[in-house]
Design a protein around this motif. Structure first.
Motif: not given
Length: 367
Positions: A62, A115, A142, A144-146, A181
Motif C-alpha cells: 500500500a 496499491m 506498507s 500487506l499480509e494477505r 481489507g
C-alpha cells in the motif's frame, strides 16, 4: 530454488496438501506445482471454465500520502497523478541503466492511495529500492499480509457472482475494494478474463472453499500457470526480463508512455533515452519449434549457418495450441516473423520459426 527448510510457506499450504498438490520451490516459496488432474487438464480447464491459483507468494504494497503519486512517478515510468481511481497500469521498476528490477501493476484506489503488486522473488529488492526513493517524498509504503488468489477463465465472473461477490462492473485493468481489507482487480497472468483477489488471511480458507464448491472451479498449479502465461506471450521476471534487459529490447516499451520516454524524470529515464537513440541489438520474440520437441529456457539459438542468433528464455508445450511454444531474444536482423532458426537441444539442432505473440488470443474483458 531453495532448500526445503528455508522456503517460505503459503498461508493456505494445508489446503493445497489436502487437495493432493505436488509441491516444489519457486522464488523462495514452497509452491503447489500440480494437482492430481495434471498440468494438461489444469491448463485446459482454465481456458474453458475457471482455474483458481494461489498467488500469495506475490507481494502487495500500500502506498499512501500527500506525495504518493509523485513518488510513484519517480519510481516508475508512470503518470500516477493522471491515473483514474480504480484504474490499474502495468509498469516497471528500472535501475539507473534502465534494467528491469521488476514489473509491477499499480492501481489508484483514492487520490492519495495506491496499491502495488510485485513479484515474489523481487519483493525484498523492490521494497528496499522503493524505500530509498520514498525518503524524498511524503509517503508511506506498507507491505500487506494477505492471501492472494487468482480466478481465471471464462466462467470466473459467474462463479464469483454465485458467492455474492459481484465484480461485473470491473473491466480489464480496473480494480476495487469490495470489502474491508479486500482488493479485487480484473487482471491476471493467463490471457483469459479473470480476477486477482487479495483478502485477510483469516477469511481466505472459507472463501477458497466456497469457490471450489462450484464444479466449474478447480485448483491450478504453478506448472499450468507457466504454460498459460507462455501461450499468452507474458513475461516472467527472472527469465524473460531482468536487470540486464531494458523495456525496448523486451518489447514492452508500450508500457512506457511516449512523452515519458522523451521527457520523463523517472529513475532510469536517461539510460532508456540513450538506448532508444542508439537502437537495441536484440528483441524478445515468440518462437515456434517444428515438430513436437519442446525447447526449454537456456537453449542457444543459431542461424542456418550455425552462427549465434539468440537465446531461449521460456519454453514448453502449449496445450491449447497443440504444439511447443517458446520465447527468447534474437538479434534484430533475425526478428522478422517466419525467420527460421535452430535451437541446440541435447546435441540436436531443432528448427523453429519466429512467431507473433501471443500464441493464443487474449480474452480480456475490455468493456
Amino acid at each position: 530454488m531453495g532448500d526445503e527448510d528455508t522456503l517460505r510457506h503459503l498461508p493456505l499450504e494445508a489446503v493445497h496438501e489436502e487437495a493432493g498438490a505436488r509441491f516444489g520451490a519457486f522464488a523462495g516459496w514452497r509452491m503447489p506445482l500440480t494437482y492430481p488432474a495434471g498440468v494438461m487438464k489444469e491448463h485446459l480447464h482454465t481456458r474453458s471454465k475457471a482455474g483458481l491459483f494461489d498467488i500469495s507468494h506475490m507481494q502487495l504494497f500500500a502506498v499512501e500520502g500527500a506525495e504518493a503519486a509523485a513518488f510513484l512517478s519517480r519510481a516508475c515510468p508512470l503518470e500516477a497523478g493522471e491515473l483514474g481511481e480504480g484504474k490499474s497500469k502495468y509498469t516497471v521498476l528500472l535501475n539507473e541503466q534502465a534494467g528491469i528490477i521488476d514489473d509491477l501493476i499499480v492501481t489508484r484506489l483514492a487520490p492519495q492511495r495506491f496499491m502495488i503488486v510485485a513479484n515474489a522473488g523481487n519483493a525484498a529488492r523492490d521494497e528496499a529500492h522503493l524505500r530509498a526513493i520514498a525518503a524524498d517524498f511524503d509517503v508511506t509504503l506498507s507491505p500487506l499480509e494477505r492471501v492472494f488468489l487468482a480466478l481465471q477463465g471464462p466462467e470466473a465472473e459467474s462463479v464469483l457472482a454465485g458467492l455474492g461477490l459481484d465484480l461485473g462492473a470491473l473491466t480489464f485493468m480496473t480494480a476495487m475494494e469490495p470489502r474491508e481489507g479486500w482488493f479485487a482487480a480484473r487482471s491476471g497472468y493467463t490471457g483469459e478474463d479473470g480476477f486477482e483477489i487479495a483478502l485477510p488471511v483469516a477469511e481466505a480458507r472459507d472463501f477458497a472453499a466456497r469457490i471450489l464448491a462450484d464444479d466449474r472451479a478447480e485448483w491450478i498449479g504453478l506448472a499450468a500457470r507457466d504454460s498459460l502465461r507462455l501461450e499468452a506471450g507474458l513475461c516472467l521476471h527472472g527469465q524473460d526480463i531482468d536487470e540486464k534487459t531494458d523495456p525496448a529490447s523486451a518489447a514492452i516499451l508500450w508500457a512506457v508512455p511516449k512523452h515519458l520516454r522523451e521527457k520523463g524524470e523517472f529513475l532510469g529515464a536517461e539510460a532508456l533515452r540513450r538506448i532508444l537513440a542508439h537502437g537495441t541489438k536484440e528483441k524478445r520474440v515468440g518462437l515456434k519449434p517444428e515438430g513436437r520437441q519442446p525447447v526449454r529456457a537456456g537453449a542457444v539459438l543459431t542461424d542456418e549457418n550455425g552462427a549465434p542468433a539468440g537465446r531461449v528464455t521460456s519454453g514448453g508445450f502449449g496445450p491449447s495450441v497443440g504444439h511447443p511454444v517458446a520465447m527468447g531474444y534474437v538479434m534484430k536482423s533475425h526478428a522478422e516473423p517466419g525467420t527460421r532458426l535452430f535451437a541446440e537441444v541435447r546435441g540436436n539442432r531443432v528448427p523453429l520459426h519466429i512467431h507473433p505473440l501471443p500464441f493464443t488470443p487474449h480474452r480480456y474483458r475490455k468493456g
